[in-house]
Design a protein around this motif. Structure first.
Motif, mmCIF file in Angstrom:
data_model
loop_
_atom_site.group_PDB
_atom_site.id
_atom_site.type_symbol
_atom_site.label_atom_id
_atom_site.label_comp_id
_atom_site.label_asym_id
_atom_site.label_seq_id
_atom_site.Cartn_x
_atom_site.Cartn_y
_atom_site.Cartn_z
ATOM 1 N N ILE A 98 0.846 -1.202 0.000
ATOM 2 C CA ILE A 98 0.000 0.000 0.000
ATOM 3 C C ILE A 98 0.882 1.253 0.000
ATOM 4 C CG2 ILE A 98 -1.639 1.345 1.397
ATOM 5 C CD1 ILE A 98 -2.811 -1.396 2.305
ATOM 6 N N LEU A 99 1.929 1.245 0.836
ATOM 7 C CA LEU A 99 2.821 2.410 0.900
ATOM 8 C C LEU A 99 3.531 2.613 -0.438
ATOM 9 C CD1 LEU A 99 4.442 2.061 4.456
ATOM 10 C CD2 LEU A 99 2.494 3.465 3.767
ATOM 11 N N ALA A 100 3.982 1.500 -1.042
ATOM 12 C CA ALA A 100 4.686 1.605 -2.315
ATOM 13 C C ALA A 100 3.783 2.242 -3.367
ATOM 14 C CB ALA A 100 5.158 0.230 -2.777
ATOM 15 N N GLN A 101 2.533 1.788 -3.398
ATOM 16 C CA GLN A 101 1.598 2.317 -4.395
ATOM 17 C C GLN A 101 1.270 3.775 -4.157
ATOM 18 O OE1 GLN A 101 -2.095 0.324 -4.919
ATOM 19 N NE2 GLN A 101 -1.144 -1.497 -5.809
ATOM 20 N N ARG A 102 0.919 4.078 -2.895
ATOM 21 C CA ARG A 102 0.428 5.419 -2.619
ATOM 22 C C ARG A 102 1.529 6.460 -2.530
ATOM 23 N NH1 ARG A 102 -4.973 6.779 -1.016
ATOM 24 N NH2 ARG A 102 -3.939 8.685 -0.381
ATOM 25 N N LEU A 103 2.711 6.074 -2.033
ATOM 26 C CA LEU A 103 3.795 7.045 -1.903
ATOM 27 C C LEU A 103 4.736 6.997 -3.094
ATOM 28 C CD1 LEU A 103 4.653 6.505 1.881
ATOM 29 C CD2 LEU A 103 3.516 8.490 0.898
ATOM 30 N N GLY A 104 4.563 5.958 -3.937
ATOM 31 C CA GLY A 104 5.440 5.825 -5.091
ATOM 32 C C GLY A 104 6.881 5.540 -4.702
ATOM 33 N N MET A 105 7.077 4.861 -3.556
ATOM 34 C CA MET A 105 8.437 4.473 -3.161
ATOM 35 C C MET A 105 8.396 3.030 -2.654
ATOM 36 S SD MET A 105 8.847 7.248 -0.138
ATOM 37 C CE MET A 105 8.308 8.936 -0.270
ATOM 38 N N PRO A 106 9.425 2.249 -2.971
ATOM 39 C CA PRO A 106 9.469 0.850 -2.540
ATOM 40 C C PRO A 106 9.967 0.731 -1.101
ATOM 41 C CG PRO A 106 11.387 1.348 -3.859
ATOM 42 C CD PRO A 106 10.604 2.627 -3.756
ATOM 43 N N ILE A 107 9.140 1.103 -0.130
ATOM 44 C CA ILE A 107 9.604 1.162 1.259
ATOM 45 C C ILE A 107 9.739 -0.236 1.861
ATOM 46 C CG2 ILE A 107 9.007 1.925 3.586
ATOM 47 C CD1 ILE A 107 7.766 4.318 2.528
ATOM 48 N N SER A 108 10.872 -0.475 2.515
ATOM 49 C CA SER A 108 11.024 -1.675 3.331
ATOM 50 C C SER A 108 11.223 -1.195 4.761
ATOM 51 C CB SER A 108 12.228 -2.483 2.843
ATOM 52 O OG SER A 108 12.549 -3.440 3.814
ATOM 53 N N LEU A 109 10.260 -1.503 5.626
ATOM 54 C CA LEU A 109 10.256 -0.874 6.950
ATOM 55 C C LEU A 109 11.292 -1.474 7.897
ATOM 56 C CD1 LEU A 109 6.420 -0.372 7.452
ATOM 57 C CD2 LEU A 109 8.141 1.404 7.116
ATOM 58 N N PHE A 110 11.426 -2.816 7.884
ATOM 59 C CA PHE A 110 12.353 -3.466 8.813
ATOM 60 C C PHE A 110 13.390 -4.265 8.043
ATOM 61 C CE2 PHE A 110 8.184 -3.279 11.032
ATOM 62 C CZ PHE A 110 8.533 -2.353 12.007
ATOM 63 N N HIS A 111 14.628 -4.123 8.467
ATOM 64 C CA HIS A 111 15.725 -4.822 7.800
ATOM 65 C C HIS A 111 15.432 -6.322 7.694
ATOM 66 C CE1 HIS A 111 19.947 -6.528 7.764
ATOM 67 N NE2 HIS A 111 19.898 -5.767 6.695
ATOM 68 N N GLY A 112 15.547 -6.859 6.481
ATOM 69 C CA GLY A 112 15.324 -8.287 6.280
ATOM 70 C C GLY A 112 13.942 -8.750 6.709
ATOM 71 N N GLN A 113 12.957 -7.872 6.678
ATOM 72 C CA GLN A 113 11.579 -8.181 7.105
ATOM 73 C C GLN A 113 11.536 -8.705 8.548
ATOM 74 O OE1 GLN A 113 10.502 -6.381 4.516
ATOM 75 N NE2 GLN A 113 8.671 -7.628 4.304
ATOM 76 N N CYS A 114 12.524 -8.296 9.370
ATOM 77 C CA CYS A 114 12.513 -8.628 10.803
ATOM 78 C C CYS A 114 12.665 -10.135 11.040
ATOM 79 C CB CYS A 114 11.221 -8.107 11.454
ATOM 80 S SG CYS A 114 11.084 -8.269 13.229
ATOM 81 N N GLN A 115 13.284 -10.831 10.124
ATOM 82 C CA GLN A 115 13.436 -12.295 10.311
ATOM 83 C C GLN A 115 14.796 -12.605 10.945
ATOM 84 O OE1 GLN A 115 10.936 -14.280 9.721
ATOM 85 N NE2 GLN A 115 9.622 -12.909 8.547
#
Ligand SMILES: *[C@@H]1O[C@H](CO)[C@@H](O)[C@H](O)[C@H]1NC(C)=O
Ligand SMILES: *[C@@H]1O[C@H](CO)[C@@H](O)[C@H](O)[C@H]1NC(C)=O
Ligand SMILES: *[C@@H]1O[C@H](CO)[C@@H](O)[C@H](O)[C@H]1NC(C)=O
Ligand SMILES: *[C@@H]1O[C@H](CO)[C@@H](O)[C@H](O)[C@H]1NC(C)=O
Length: 304
Positions: free
Chosen positions: A287-304
């Motif tokens: 949703i953020l990528a679409q609406r803000l037009g940026m490929p946001i990754s919030l947590f390093h390595g998806q917190c895994q």
């Protein structure tokens, strides 16, 4: 120039320069989060957000860093605040609202400062950030991204009352479903999180921006995600989807379309249309990528 005149001139010049020299001694605004990386999972801030227009702020109060915010200068509002959740061990503090001198004067102290009653606010502060006047009669409340109830000590909680951690939020959201989400996340932390819970909460502006007082961008949605990398080893089945990450988007406008967050028409009138939709971290990032037009990754390595 006579000697008296000369003396007056140089005293005046010195007075003009004083704030500048004072700031020089205290600090300089940074273009990165190097002073407060500990508030991000794996000391890594979200990736995919362009640097231009955004100002990292390490939120400093009483000589300590308490959380981090990414400030959008043109919006005069944060894109997000990032913090480590720790349950409040006391009451909500008095609302002494604060501002950030470092946004107004790049060499000023990084320490946030209180607005004093109705005392006039420096014009450079007004131009560089939101001030209390912007929220007066705006139809919006002051919505915390990092809420004081997620912060342990009194100083931690007082530090959340800086306007750089605040977005215009409808009362029906702020004291309704969004505060329900904040309580729910706190509950998940207490019940199952075994270690630190890293939270990032932000604002999603309208596609055609809307402003309060023609100065501060009002969000159409609020969003939040957490990362709890170390959690209870015997999670009940129903809780498995909540770990290590989970996310949500909340409506901040009851008139918005229902594509991102559907409306429960049976909710009571005061909160109807301010629903919060729970979702996976991946769905939020889409949703953020679409609406803000940026490929946001919030947590390093998806917190895994
Ligand atoms: C972060 O900013 C500081 C100045 O505040 C600078 O000295 C440092 O090199 C920067 N670090 C990175 C990784 O860009
Ligand atoms: C809040 O303000 C009131 C009145 O000014 C004062 O009596 C009280 O001690 C303050 N509380 C805190 C926690 O600072
Ligand atoms: C929490 O982590 C510690 C250390 O890894 C471990 O000993 C303990 O069993 C964990 N607690 C739960 C409830 O999983
Ligand atoms: C929602 O729509 C109503 C009716 O058209 C309007 O009065 C109200 O201002 C709108 N609310 C917002 C937040 O735009």
């Amino acid at each position: 120039m006579s000697q008296t005149k000369m003396l007056q001139f140089s005293t005046g010049a010195l007075l003009l320069l004083l704030p500048w020299f004072g700031g020089l001694v205290l600090g300089e605004i940074s273009d990165n989060f190097s002073q407060c990386l500990n508030f991000f999972y794996n000391e890594t801030p979200p990736s995919g957000i362009p640097a231009a227009g955004y100002q990292p702020i390490c939120q400093r109060y009483k000589n300590q860093y308490h959380f981090a915010s990414l400030y959008h200068r043109q919006h005069r509002a944060p894109l997000y605040s990032a913090y480590i959740l720790s349950p409040a061990d006391g009451k909500r503090p008095n609302n002494t609202w604060k501002y950030e001198p470092q946004l107004a004067f790049s060499r000023a102290s990084p320490e946030m400062k209180s607005f004093y009653g109705d005392a006039p606010v420096d014009q450079n502060v007004i131009e560089s950030q939101a001030v209390l006047e912007d929220y007066k009669n705006s139809g919006y409340t002051k919505g915390h991204l990092n809420p004081s109830m997620h912060q342990k000590t009194m100083a931690d909680r007082e530090a959340t009352f800086t306007l750089t951690n605040i977005v215009p939020q409808q009362a029906g959201s702020n004291s309704g479903p969004w505060s329900g989400l904040e309580r729910e996340v706190l509950g998940k932390f207490k019940a199952y999180c075994n270690g630190s819970m890293y939270v990032i909460t932000g604002a999603l502006p309208y596609i055609t921006e809307r402003w309060i007082n023609n100065r501060v961008s009002a969000p159409e949605y609020m969003w939040s995600a957490y990362c709890c990398p170390s959690y209870s080893s015997n999670l009940p089945t129903s809780m498995k989807k909540f770990f290590p990450t989970y996310a949500a988007v909340g409506r901040n406008d009851r008139n918005s379309s229902q594509e991102i967050v559907p409306v429960n028409v049976k909710a009571r009138a005061s909160v109807r249309g301010y629903d919060v939709r729970r979702m996976s971290l991946e769905t939020l990032e889409d949703i953020l990528a679409q609406r803000l037009g940026m490929p946001i990754s919030l947590f390093h390595g998806q917190c895994q």
